[in-house]
Structures are given as structure tokens and as C-alpha cells.
Design an enzyme around this catalytic site. Structure first.
Site, PDB file in Angstrom:
ATOM      1  N   GLU A 345       0.806  -1.215   0.000  1.00  0.00           N
ATOM      2  CA  GLU A 345       0.000   0.000   0.000  1.00  0.00           C
ATOM      3  C   GLU A 345       0.843   1.271   0.000  1.00  0.00           C
ATOM      4  O   GLU A 345       0.422   2.312  -0.510  1.00  0.00           O
ATOM      5  CB  GLU A 345      -0.920   0.037   1.225  1.00  0.00           C
ATOM      6  CG  GLU A 345      -1.850  -1.164   1.364  1.00  0.00           C
ATOM      7  CD  GLU A 345      -1.312  -2.154   2.374  1.00  0.00           C
ATOM      8  OE1 GLU A 345      -2.074  -2.691   3.156  1.00  0.00           O
ATOM      9  OE2 GLU A 345      -0.073  -2.380   2.352  1.00  0.00           O
ATOM     10  N   ASP A 388      25.358  14.477 -28.431  1.00  0.00           N
ATOM     11  CA  ASP A 388      26.151  15.079 -29.489  1.00  0.00           C
ATOM     12  C   ASP A 388      27.509  15.404 -28.903  1.00  0.00           C
ATOM     13  O   ASP A 388      27.682  15.467 -27.685  1.00  0.00           O
ATOM     14  CB  ASP A 388      25.462  16.336 -30.009  1.00  0.00           C
ATOM     15  CG  ASP A 388      26.027  16.797 -31.344  1.00  0.00           C
ATOM     16  OD1 ASP A 388      27.038  16.218 -31.789  1.00  0.00           O
ATOM     17  OD2 ASP A 388      25.465  17.736 -31.929  1.00  0.00           O
ATOM     18  N   ASP A 659      19.943  19.973 -26.835  1.00  0.00           N
ATOM     19  CA  ASP A 659      19.645  21.348 -26.441  1.00  0.00           C
ATOM     20  C   ASP A 659      18.959  22.174 -27.512  1.00  0.00           C
ATOM     21  O   ASP A 659      18.758  23.376 -27.334  1.00  0.00           O
ATOM     22  CB  ASP A 659      20.933  22.067 -26.004  1.00  0.00           C
ATOM     23  CG  ASP A 659      22.001  22.067 -27.097  1.00  0.00           C
ATOM     24  OD1 ASP A 659      21.705  21.599 -28.218  1.00  0.00           O
ATOM     25  OD2 ASP A 659      23.117  22.534 -26.822  1.00  0.00           O
ATOM     26  N   ASP A 663      16.658  18.413 -31.578  1.00  0.00           N
ATOM     27  CA  ASP A 663      16.808  17.280 -30.653  1.00  0.00           C
ATOM     28  C   ASP A 663      15.477  16.811 -30.079  1.00  0.00           C
ATOM     29  O   ASP A 663      15.447  15.812 -29.347  1.00  0.00           O
ATOM     30  CB  ASP A 663      17.737  17.661 -29.496  1.00  0.00           C
ATOM     31  CG  ASP A 663      19.171  17.878 -29.955  1.00  0.00           C
ATOM     32  OD1 ASP A 663      19.622  17.124 -30.825  1.00  0.00           O
ATOM     33  OD2 ASP A 663      19.817  18.816 -29.459  1.00  0.00           O
ATOM     34  N   ASN A 752      -0.978  -4.148   9.193  1.00  0.00           N
ATOM     35  CA  ASN A 752      -0.527  -3.496   7.962  1.00  0.00           C
ATOM     36  C   ASN A 752      -0.140  -2.045   8.213  1.00  0.00           C
ATOM     37  O   ASN A 752       0.847  -1.547   7.648  1.00  0.00           O
ATOM     38  CB  ASN A 752      -1.631  -3.567   6.899  1.00  0.00           C
ATOM     39  CG  ASN A 752      -1.831  -4.971   6.367  1.00  0.00           C
ATOM     40  OD1 ASN A 752      -0.958  -5.832   6.516  1.00  0.00           O
ATOM     41  ND2 ASN A 752      -2.981  -5.220   5.763  1.00  0.00           N
ATOM     42  N   ASP A 756       3.379  -0.511   7.519  1.00  0.00           N
ATOM     43  CA  ASP A 756       3.443   0.613   6.584  1.00  0.00           C
ATOM     44  C   ASP A 756       4.222   1.785   7.185  1.00  0.00           C
ATOM     45  O   ASP A 756       5.023   2.433   6.501  1.00  0.00           O
ATOM     46  CB  ASP A 756       2.040   1.071   6.201  1.00  0.00           C
ATOM     47  CG  ASP A 756       1.317   0.056   5.323  1.00  0.00           C
ATOM     48  OD1 ASP A 756       2.006  -0.832   4.780  1.00  0.00           O
ATOM     49  OD2 ASP A 756       0.085   0.155   5.188  1.00  0.00           O
TER      50      ASP A 756
END
Length: 930
Positions: A345, A388, A659, A663, A752, A756
Site C-alpha cells: 500500500e 552530441d 539542447d 533534438d 498493515n 506501513d
């Protein structure tokens, strides 16, 4: 090779401009052919596969494009322009409406794991299990809120991009067919295909256009390509087959919306407006859509594995209890609680917290901004980084490597003549911004300690660089030498040799020499000179004939100082760097050689792949080639995107660093798009991660932080799922053996919640060093093997506790026995989960496992709650009672055996699955090869 203007250093001035104008061919009245339905087929509105689509037709000359647009050099008639405005619409960027927050919230429910949790919550509400329903629905709400908030933050409006678009333009139109053409300023929105416009210095290009006439026209298109140097533009008045396969940005006759005029002037015809421009196509909503990232694929794979278990659990519990115990729907809340007990959960909370903390650390310490939190996990999973070379592997400036004569012997005089030509061309002609090649030549001459014999010359006149001539000439005189002028010409090797008095064999020999140097990765300038009788009249390009060849100036790109070390670090981390560049293969190979990046055919693979080969390969073939190759040369934006997609298809998690607008396709194709802070707006908007600067060292820090966060998430999933699976198996088995439910739904829920709360420590843990050595990928199959084995071991410990409880409580009966059983199993579950937290933490050594401070504290707290809660006033409220001392003694024995078994199983698992060891060896091997 284009050669621009000289750089203006100290004492260097550039007073004005003198530009030659390419004459425009006489064009009569255009035929009245209908305007094509798709205006601007040269450019198109999308990026088709290489070899087809709008970028591949035969290049049209000025006359052909005017005829296809039913236009002429005198512009459109006003009535025709109005008609086209109605037909094609205004020349504005298509509006993009961001998705509203409520819609994003609802759309978040499409996640399979979230959907199943929602269904379980609704079923719990139907059977009146309100506590379980409230907890599950709260977790669903938190998960959807976090997801929708991050999506909204990462997908904001692109209104700022409109600053790159002009507001008015100078257009040539006629009032009637017989009227004279007239220039006037009109709003950019009123421009239509076929309009003839004027361009001058500082103007923004208002649409996609083809140049008709030009005088020294250079255009700054970094907003589209990311390249910092201005690009020369000139008309195409005769077919040029060499341009048929060129990308749109490599065609000198085309200019695109979003670029700006740096110098010179020109006349152009509009070929595409509004949504048909390349600039608009880059912002199309479909272009922004990317496939599932590595994080999405991992979470979905794990989610569907859990969903299969969760969907089977409630029916199995109901059927087994009905068949063996005669129970009916009264066991449905227990069945739902068991299914919920299998789910992690806290997964949305842990994932978001771990990634958010990692993103905050990156922003605080490195100036790296993570726009989309899952991208941080993808950075940790990256095993191939595409980039590049310019600005990343190399600085955006060349340096002189050597100056040689025609016999390939060093000659300082060649550099002196080249520097003198650059200096006086800059001082006597109006030129655009300083050219990088000329700047390098001038700097090299200064560093050489003098200009040689050429230093005594004064400038007389200059013929600046022209994209058609591809040379620049300075006319000089030497004081005391009356009646003689010296012409010094430099530029592209082929263009200079054409102007030299050479026989065919000598010209071929020099071209072969230049070719060998170019293949080695050098950029070349040829230099020639001639003495002519002095004259008062102006010099013209016709005087550039009968020259004497002086020599060649060879330049190379300068590697970034930190690039070599950063490449070594990335290799040791298991990240393979691939260079995708538009440069000559030799240039790319030289840079990689200087940095120690191997480009030969390692392991039978391809070293350098050209765009021509990429076009010839099918997608499966390209995936195999891309997996082996290191450098891809002469790449267009479409090639880069296709290569990145091929690497993903081969099973790699890819990152792409870019950039410019060119691209964008690759940024969207990659699992994680990366750009520097000074990138163009559209690239920053499309990228997932923004760097403070274009630096591989920053990428390494981001990758390390991504693995840090992903390591915590992986540890959480392994520990939680194995523990949950063991609990579910034990409860199902005990439920069939006992005459009562082994745990009440409220007890399952409290258990639980305690677990948790302890699991929050995963978000604050520091994973072991081994987790940072290689890509961190959450593979569902690996998790399934892990949680199955350790889950069965956990179930065995739980069932052993069942025997301990039977022995310790053999005298108890009725409700007292049930309450004691519930308390005993509740305590054992929390204690075993505490052991799992400590013993299964990531780390291959005892020292690494002992370093988990937050997890050790959480495990201690979990153990305290498990022991003390049944004896507190809350115990009876939850249906639990105090336990006899004998139980704790027997339980200690069981937990001791479980700890020994858990340790042995972990070591056996590490021996049978030495992925980390093998990965580390392969990474070390890659680092050694680098």
C-alpha cells in the site's frame, strides 16, 4: 567548407558590411496552377521515416517553388492573399490547452495497481469494513494526487515559446494584377503561403521560407538546431542533386520560423505557415507524447504480477472456507483484508518520497532540476547515454592543429598569411559575428609569437566570405613596395584550388592530401596568394584567379577538460556513451580518439555508422547495429530519434542529452530526456531533467542519485512483497486448519498500518555502494523469484509459530484461546517483519547491511509494538489478550531459527544470482577498455 568572418580580439575592429547579391532569375507571370493542398511539402508537418515523406522530395529551385505556390517575385495580389488567409488560417502557433487538474486526477486511476486498490476499497465499503475501506481509499487519493501534481508541473503551458515568433513582417504585395509591387509591414498572423517577404539584420523569420535573393545573408537558427554559429543562406537557382538527401536544416535555401537574421539581407517566399511549420510541428501534442518509460514499464510489470495474486486471493479464501468450514459471505471482509495485505500500500508514498528527496538533493547540490519524478528512477536505470559531441565532449571552439605547405611539411608562413587574411577581412568588411575558425587562426598566430613576413602588410580591400564562392579574400600592400597588391585567399579546399594555377595531377594530389587530413578528423582551410599590379578600382571575385597555393591550416575540436574523466566514471557505472552527431565521421572519430573512447569494431561490432547506413537498415537490423556501434555520424534529427528508439527496442534504458529543436524527436524517444539550462525553450519544456550546464559530470551525479533512490525502492519492494506473501500464505493455510479466523480483519489492518509506518524508513535509507555500481532496473521476473523464495520461508516461520501457539495454549479454550492465538500471531508477524527489514536490506557485505540506520530504528520500533500492543488497553479492543511466558520463550527459538534460515537463504540467493558480481566485472572491463 564554409568559412566565416574573423574574430575581433583586442585591437581588431569590424566597421561595416559589404555583401554581394546573387541575381534573381527573370521570372514572368506564374502559371495559375492550383495551390497544393499541403503547402510547404518541402518541409512537411511531421517527421516521416528516413527515405520518405516531405523531407525527401527533389529540391526545388526558386522558379519551381514560386510556380508550385502560384506566386512570383512581385508578390501576391491582395485579393489572393485574403483568399488564402481564409483557406489556410492565420499564421499563428496552434494553441495547446494543458489538461486540467481534475482531469489529470481522474486519469491517474488508469494505473492498474491504483485501479485494483480502488476496487478493493469499494468492496470493503460494500461489506461494511469501513476501517479497511477508509485506509485503502485514502491511499488511492494520495497516490492520484501525487501523480497528477507531478504531471501538471512537468507539462505546463508553452506560452513562453511564442517569444521566438515574430509579430510583424515586411511583405511584398500588389493591389491588383497590373499594379506595381509595394512593401508594407503586416502582422505575422496575416502572412500566407506564397507571400514574398524581405529579411534584414535582426529580423525574426516569421514562417518557413525559401530564399529567392540574398546578400551576405546569415541566419542564427540555434533555437532549432542548437548550433551556436550563424548559417549562410543563399538561393537555389539550379537543381543540385547533392541536396536531395540532405536534411532540411542543411539546405542553404531554406529558413525556418523561430530563427533570426544575423547579417545581410534577403528576399524569400513563404512555403509553410501556422501549424504546418517545422517549429509548430515540434510543439504538436502528438510530438510530446512518449511511450512508457523504464519506470512505467517496471511498475506496471510488478503491478500486474501482484494483481494476479490479489484477484485470486478473495475467491480462494471464500471457496476454501465454504467447502471446508461451511462459512459464507461473513469471511468476505477477511478475504479482502488478506488481499490488501498482499499489496504494497505504501508504494506510491515510498516511491514519491524517495524520488522527491533525491530530486531535492540534486537541485540543492548540483543545480540539476528533475521535472518528472519518475525520470530520476529512469536515470538510475540508464545503461546507454546518447549525446552530441559539440559542447559536451568538445568545447564549442576549434584550435589550430598544424599549418603545412603543399608537401605536408610544417610552414609557419601559412598560418601567418591565413591570419592576415582573417584580420583584414574583418577590419575592412561588414561581417556577422566573429567566425570560430577565424578566431582560432588569429589566436594561433598570436600564440606563435608573430605573424612572420606577412606582419608588414597593410589592408587595401576585402572580399568577404560568400556561401557560393566559399572563400574570402583580403587585398594587401606592403609599405615601400609601390605598384603591387597582394591578394590572400582562404576558404574551402576545393574552392581555393579551383582558383589556383595548378595542373590536374597537382590539384588531385592536394585534394587527396586534404582528404586524408579530413578523414583523420581535422577541419581544413586552404590558403593561396598572388601579386597583382596595384589599381584604384574595386576588386571583384573575378580577380580570384591564377593564385599560388600556399598551404593548409588544419583545425581540430578541443575536448572538454572534464569529458575524459566523466566518460571513465560513466563506464565504471555501466553506462555506455554513444555519440550521435551531424559531423563528418572522421571529425567524430578524432574527438573520440582524443578522449580515449573506442570507435573501432570492438567484439565484431561497428565502430562508426553513417546516416546512409542507418537509412539502409530495417528497424531490427538497426537495433543490432546500434547495440554495438559507438559513433553515428551525419545524423539528422530523424536519424537520432530512430537510433534512440532502436536502442530501446534492444532492451536498453536510454538517456539523450540535447539542447535544440532538432533534438526534440530524440528527447521524446528516449526513456529520459536531458538538456542544459541554456537550451532553447522547447528543449527545456520537453526534457525530463535540466542540467545547470552541459556537463557529463553533472549527468554522473544525476545517475548516482537516481540509483540511490531506485535502490531504496527496490529494497522496499523485495522486503515488503516477500513478507506480505509469506503472511498471506500462512493465513490462508491457518484459516483452513482452524475453526476460527486466524486473524480478525481489524487486526490485519492494524498490522498493515504498523508495517506501513515502518516502511517509510526506506525513503530515508542510504543504499549500499554496490547499488550504485550498475543500472538499477525493477524487473518483475526477478522480483517474482525473490519474493516467492523468501515468502515461502516467511510462511514456514509463521506456520512454525502456529505449532508454538498450539503448544503454549493447549489448555486455553473458547474466546480466551482465540484472543490469545490472535495476539500470538500478531506479535510473531511484526517480529518476523522486523527481522526481514534488517536481514534483507540491500548490501553484499555485513558492513553494508549494518549501515541501514533508518531501517534498523524502524525495525526496533516495529518489534516493540508487536510485543507490547497485546498487553496494552488497546489489545482487548482489537480482540487480543496477554500471552503466557512459555510462548515468548518458544517464539524466541523460532525467530532464532528463522534468522539463521533467512541469512543462509540470502547467501544462497546471492551465489545463485551473482548479477551484481558479474555486472561489476563487466563494468570494470568496460572501464579498462575505455
Amino acid at each position: 567548407m564554409p568559412e566565416g568572418s574573423a574574430a575581433a580580439g583586442p585591437g581588431r575592429t569590424s566597421p561595416g558590411t559589404s555583401a554581394s547579391v546573387t541575381p534573381f532569375p527573370a521570372v514572368g507571370t506564374s502559371p495559375s496552377d492550383p495551390v497544393p493542398e499541403v503547402v510547404g511539402t518541402e518541409l512537411g508537418t511531421a517527421d516521416p521515416p528516413p527515405g520518405s515523406g516531405p523531407d525527401s522530395p527533389q529540391v526545388k529551385t526558386s522558379l519551381q517553388i514560386l510556380r508550385s505556390l502560384d506566386s512570383g517575385p512581385r508578390g501576391l495580389v491582395e485579393a489572393r492573399a485574403e483568399e488564402r488567409l481564409t483557406r489556410f488560417g492565420e499564421n499563428v502557433l496552434p494553441a495547446w490547452r494543458p489538461v486540467s487538474r481534475p482531469r489529470r486526477f481522474v486519469r491517474s486511476l488508469r494505473d492498474p495497481f491504483t485501479s485494483v486498490l480502488l476496487c478493493l476499497g469499494l468492496v470493503s465499503a460494500v461489506v461494511s469494513a469501513w476501517g479497511t475501506a477508509c485506509v485503502i481509499l485514502a491511499l488511492v487519493g494520495v497516490s492520484c494526487l501525487l501523480r497528477s501534481t507531478e504531471e501538471h508541473r512537468a507539462d505546463r503551458s508553452t506560452a513562453a515559446l511564442r517569444e521566438l515568433v515574430a509579430t510583424t513582417a515586411t511583405v511584398v504585395r500588389r493591389a491588383s494584377a497590373d499594379a506595381a509591387p509595394r512593401e508594407r509591414e503586416v502582422p505575422v498572423a496575416d502572412l500566407v503561403p506564397g507571400d514574398v517577404i524581405r529579411l534584414g539584420p535582426g529580423d525574426l523569420v516569421p514562417a518557413d521560407v525559401q530564399v529567392l535573393r540574398a546578400g551576405g545573408l546569415t541566419v542564427h537558427q540555434s533555437a532549432l538546431t542548437g548550433e551556436s554559429a550563424p548559417v549562410a543562406k543563399h538561393p537555389l537557382d539550379a537543381p543540385d542533386p547533392a541536396l536531395d538527401g540532405a536534411g532540411p536544416f542543411a539546405r542553404p535555401q531554406l529558413c525556418f520560423q523561430g530563427s533570426s537574421v544575423t547579417s545581410g539581407s534577403g528576399t524569400a517566399v513563404i512555403v509553410a505557415t501556422g501549424g504546418d511549420t517545422r517549429f509548430a510541428a515540434a510543439h504538436d501534442g502528438r510530438a510530446r507524447q512518449r511511450g512508457a518509460s523504464a519506470f512505467d514499464r517496471s511498475v506496471q510489470g510488478i503491478s500486474w504480477t501482484l494483481i494476479r495474486f490479489m484477484l485470486l486471493t478473495p475467491p480462494l479464501v471464500l471457496m476454501a472456507n465454504a467447502a471446508l468450514r461451511g462459512r459464507g459471505l461473513e469471511t468476505l471482509p477477511f478475504a479482502v483484508a488478506v488481499a490488501v495485505g498482499l499489496t504494497p500500500e505504501m508504494l506510491p508514498v515510498i516511491v514519491t518520497t524517495a524520488l522527491a528527496r533525491g530530486a531535492a538533493r540534486l537541485a540543492r547540490t548540483s543545480g540539476v532540476i528533475v521535472k518528472r519524478l519518475p525520470a530520476l528512477h529512469d536515470l538510475g536505470a540508464v545503461d546507454v547515454l546518447c549525446l552530441d559531441k559539440t559542447g559536451t565532449l568538445t568545447e564549442d571552439r576549434p584550435v589550430v592543429e598544424e599549418a603545412v605547405d603543399g608537401s605536408d611539411l610544417p610552414d609557419p608562413g601559412v598560418l601567418g598569411w591565413a591570419a592576415l587574411s582573417a584580420l583584414w577581412t574583418l577590419q575592412l568588411a561588414e561581417l556577422p559575428a566573429p567566425d570560430a575558425l577565424d578566431e582560432a587562426v588569429l589566436d594561433a598566430a598570436d600564440e606563435a609569437g608573430g605573424w612572420g613576413p606577412s606582419a608588414a602588410y597593410d589592408g587595401v580591400a576585402a572580399l568577404p566570405f560568400d556561401p557560393v564562392r566559399r572563400v574570402a579574400t583580403a587585398v594587401l600592400r606592403r609599405p615601400g613596395r609601390v605598384g603591387v597588391h597582394t591578394l590572400v585567399t582562404k576558404g574551402a579546399v576545393e574552392a581555393v584550388l579551383e582558383r589556383c594555377a595548378l595542373d590536374g595531377d597537382e590539384r588531385e594530389r592536394l585534394l587527396a592530401l586534404a582528404g586524408r587530413k579530413a578523414e583523420s578528423g581535422l577541419r581544413l582551410l586552404a590558403v593561396a596568394r598572388a601579386d597583382r599590379p596595384a589599381r584604384p578600382g574595386a576588386y571583384t571575385p573575378a580577380d580570384e584567379r591564377g593564385l599560388t597555393f600556399v598551404g593548409l591550416v588544419a583545425l581540430r575540436d578541443v575536448p572538454t577538460p572534464s569529458a575524459a574523466d566523466a566518460l571513465g566514471v560513466l563506464a565504471r557505472r555501466g553506462v555506455t556513451v554513444k555519440v550521435l552527431t551531424g559531423d563528418h565521421p572522421g571529425t567524430a572519430a578524432r574527438v573520440c580518439q582524443d578522449l580515449g573512447l573506442r570507435t573501432d569494431a570492438v567484439g565484431g561490432g561497428d565502430g562508426i555508422v553513417t546516416a546512409e547506413l542507418v537509412d539502409a537498415l530495417s528497424d531490427p537490423e538497426l537495433a543490432r547495429v546500434a547495440d554495438r556501434a559507438t559513433v553515428f555520424a551525419r545524423c539528422t534529427p530523424e536519424h537520432k530519434a530512430r537510433i534512440v528508439s532502436a536502442l530501446r527496442a534492444a532492451g536498453h534504458t536510454t538517456g539523450f542529452l540535447g539542447d535544440g529543436v532538432n533534438d526534440l524527436p530524440a528527447l521524446h524517444a528516449a526513456d529520459v530526456g536531458i538538456c542544459p539550462r541554456n537550451a532553447v525553450d522547447v528543449a527545456r519544456e520537453a526534457a525530463d531533467v535540466v542540467l545547470a550546464e552541459k556537463d557529463l559530470t553533472a549527468i554522473d551525479r544525476a545517475v548516482r542519485e537516481g540509483r540511490h533512490s531506485s535502490g531504496n525502492i527496490a529494497t522496499y519492494l523485495r522486503i515488503t512483497l516477500s513478507s506480505n506473501l509469506g503472511n498471506v500464505i500462512a493465513m490462508l493455510t491457518a484459516g483452513l486448519m482452524l475453526p476460527f479466523l486466524p486473524m480478525l480483519p481489524a487486526q490485519v489492518l492494524v498490522q498493515n498500518l504498523c508495517f506501513d509506518a515502518a516502511q517509510l524508513a526506506f525513503a530515508f535509507d542510504r543504499p549500499a555502494a554496490s547499488a550504485l555500481r550498475g543500472p538499477t532496473v525493477l524487473r518483475s521476473r526477478d522480483f517474482l523469484r525473490f519474493i516467492t523464495g523468501f515468502g515461502l520461508l516467511n510462511a514456514a516461520a509463521d506456520l512454525a509459530t502456529f505449532g508454538v501457539l498450539a503448544l503454549a495454549l493447549h489448555n486455553a479454550a473458547g474466546t480466551d484461546g482465540e484472543a490469545a492465538f490472535h495476539a500470538g500471531w500478531f506479535t510473531e508477524n511484526l517480529l518476523t517483519q522486523a527481522l526481514v527489514l534488517v536481514l534483507l536490506r540491500t548490501g553484499r557485505s555485513a558492513a553494508e547491511r549494518r549501515a541501514g540506520g533508518p531501517l534498523r530504528a524502524a525495525a526496533a520500533g516495529l518489534a516493540v509494538v508487536g510485543v507490547l500492543l497485546p498487553v496494552t488497553p488497546l489489545g482487548p479492543l482489537l480482540g487480543m489478550s496477554a500471552l503466557p511466558p512459555l510462548y515468548y520463550l518458544l517464539l524466541g527459538s523460532v525467530l532464532g531459527l528463522y534468522a539463521v534460515g533467512l541469512t543462509a537463504a540470502r547467501r544462497r540467493y546471492e551465489r545463485r544470482h551473482p548479477a551484481g558480481v558479474e555486472q561489476e566485472r563487466s563494468i570494470r572491463k568496460a572501464g579498462a577498455e575505455l
